[in-house]
Design an enzyme around this catalytic site. Structure first.
Site, short mmCIF file in Angstrom:
data_model
loop_
_atom_site.label_atom_id
_atom_site.label_comp_id
_atom_site.label_asym_id
_atom_site.label_seq_id
_atom_site.Cartn_x
_atom_site.Cartn_y
_atom_site.Cartn_z
N LYS A 271 37.96 27.19 39.51
CA LYS A 271 37.45 25.83 39.24
C LYS A 271 37.70 24.90 40.43
O LYS A 271 37.11 23.84 40.51
CB LYS A 271 38.08 25.28 37.96
CG LYS A 271 39.54 24.99 38.08
CD LYS A 271 40.03 24.30 36.83
CE LYS A 271 41.48 24.34 36.78
NZ LYS A 271 42.42 23.53 37.14
N LYS B 9 49.81 28.46 46.36
CA LYS B 9 49.84 27.11 45.78
C LYS B 9 50.64 26.16 46.68
O LYS B 9 50.33 24.99 46.80
CB LYS B 9 50.43 27.15 44.37
CG LYS B 9 49.43 27.66 43.35
CD LYS B 9 49.95 27.60 41.95
CE LYS B 9 48.92 28.12 40.97
NZ LYS B 9 49.50 28.59 39.72
N LYS C 90 37.63 34.05 45.56
CA LYS C 90 37.50 34.33 44.13
C LYS C 90 36.94 33.08 43.40
O LYS C 90 37.21 31.95 43.82
CB LYS C 90 38.85 34.81 43.60
CG LYS C 90 39.54 33.94 42.64
CD LYS C 90 40.88 34.46 42.24
CE LYS C 90 41.74 33.20 42.02
NZ LYS C 90 42.98 33.37 41.39
P1 AMP Z 1 44.12 31.22 34.36
O1 AMP Z 1 42.97 30.30 34.24
O2 AMP Z 1 44.77 31.20 35.69
O3 AMP Z 1 45.09 31.08 33.22
O4 AMP Z 1 43.51 32.67 34.24
C1 AMP Z 1 43.20 33.27 33.01
C2 AMP Z 1 42.79 34.70 33.20
O5 AMP Z 1 41.56 34.79 33.94
C3 AMP Z 1 43.81 35.54 34.00
O6 AMP Z 1 43.93 36.81 33.41
C4 AMP Z 1 43.21 35.63 35.38
O7 AMP Z 1 43.60 36.80 36.06
C5 AMP Z 1 41.71 35.68 35.04
N1 AMP Z 1 40.88 35.17 36.17
C6 AMP Z 1 40.92 33.93 36.72
N2 AMP Z 1 40.01 33.84 37.73
C7 AMP Z 1 39.38 35.04 37.80
C8 AMP Z 1 38.33 35.58 38.62
N3 AMP Z 1 37.71 34.85 39.56
N4 AMP Z 1 37.95 36.87 38.41
C9 AMP Z 1 38.52 37.61 37.44
N5 AMP Z 1 39.51 37.18 36.63
C10 AMP Z 1 39.94 35.91 36.80
#
Ligand code: AMP
Ligand code: TRP
Length: 324
Positions: A198, A115, A195
């Protein structure tokens, strides 16, 4: 005997995507429905203050995650669903971890370094964010934490924090373990080396995308110059990513899919995957649960979560010799 506690949270930062769903949310529902755990699912609104803060959007985004939780099958009668900021004990405990954790441990976190490099904000909270996450987990004596792969390092830090505290002040916290899905890292459709996130909207399938957009994004997904449908993540990252998504959504193994598409090429695979995805994401597109109803679910959940949190915080203060 009481069931082991399972907890996880998702940040309300924009629309949820297929990575969130296949890496985390889908697992929340399966774990809930297994009946083996006492499940807590929250919306990490304090975490999301560290990035792209827009006060006009925030409330809508909290409801957006709550709506996605319920649309996915999280049932407030079975699981406790709440908002992180409604349980202030989390930030209280996070401060204590801030005071006890060596700076170097926080600075080592890959996500912090990324970040920083990407200049995603300058807040101190970017550094201390994993300590709030540790508090979110340890406050509830959670044994299991379903997350995607990108959160594993934060979970390891959480375990270190728990162990160190227990050694120094006496047995207080449970050391949690991660629960991963078979798709802990869904890759971007148009850049399968990265990965899905968004921040790469072209290659990101949002859970509320229209059927037209889903079809367009999947048809444009980057594959390779061959035509054999084969699961080979080392050499065929694009196709392998599509096969994993297909497997997770349709319950067919990659082996079965290889057989089904033998000699058929990528076009057919993509067309069928688009249809499967459009169907699987229907509940997210169609969910119209009103904010008022969601608010009531979150209020009820917060009351329950607060009970556990307050008792734990009391114990922590006693351990530290702070006045209760
Ligand atoms: P966040 O939007 O960062 O709060 O992520 C929410 C959950 O989604 C967390 O458990 C992340 O590890 C999972 N996550 C986010 N992006 C991915 C991805 N591309 N593949 C698998 N899991 C993801
Ligand atoms: N940091 C997590 C993410 O960005 C969200 C989160 C906050 C979380 N607290 C948590 C996940 C506790 C699991 C448990 O995805």
């Amino acid at each position: 005997m009481s069931k082991p506690i399972l907890i996880s949270g998702i940040q309300p930062t924009g629309r949820l995507h297929l990575g969130n769903y296949l890496g985390a949310l889908k697992n929340f529902v399966e774990l809930q429905n297994s009946g083996k755990y006492d499940c807590y699912f929250f919306i990490a609104d304090y975490h999301s203050l560290t990035i792209d803060f827009d006060e006009r959007q925030k409330m809508g985004e909290v409801f957006g995650v709550a709506r996605a939780y319920l649309a996915s099958g999280i049932n407030p009668k079975k699981s406790t669903v709440f908002t992180q900021s409604h349980v202030p004990e989390s930030t209280e405990l996070a401060w204590i971890f801030n005071a006890l954790t060596p700076l170097g441990e926080a600075e080592r976190m890959t996500q912090f370094k990324e970040k920083r490099e990407q200049k995603l904000g300058t807040a101190v909270g970017l550094l201390t964010y994993p300590l709030l996450m540790a508090a979110d987990i340890l406050l509830y004596d959670a044994k299991f934490v379903p997350v995607g792969e990108d959160q594993l390092q934060h979970l390891e830090l959480t375990r270190d924090i728990a162990r160190r505290f227990n050694n120094r002040f006496g047995e207080t916290f449970v050391e949690p373990q991660a629960v991963l899905t078979k798709t802990p890292r869904v890759m971007s459709l148009n850049d399968p080396g990265k990965k899905m996130s968004k921040s790469l909207p072209e290659g990101c399938l949002f859970l509320d995308d229209s059927p037209k957009d889903i079809e367009k994004k999947i048809k444009r997904a980057v594959t390779d110059s061959e035509s054999e449908v084969k699961y080979d993540p080392g050499n065929k990252t694009g196709v392998s990513n599509l096969l994993l998504i297909y497997e997770a959504l349709a319950g067919k193994t990659t082996k079965e899919l290889e057989k089904k598409y033998a000699g058929k090429g990528y076009g057919q695979l993509k067309g069928d995957l688009a249809a499967v995805t459009i169907e699987a994401l229907k509940p997210f597109r169609e969910s119209k649960m009103p904010d008022k109803k969601l608010k009531s679910v979150l209020d009820t959940g917060a009351k329950k979560a607060k009970k556990l949190a307050a008792a734990k915080m009391k114990e922590v203060k006693n351990r530290l010799g702070l006045l209760n």
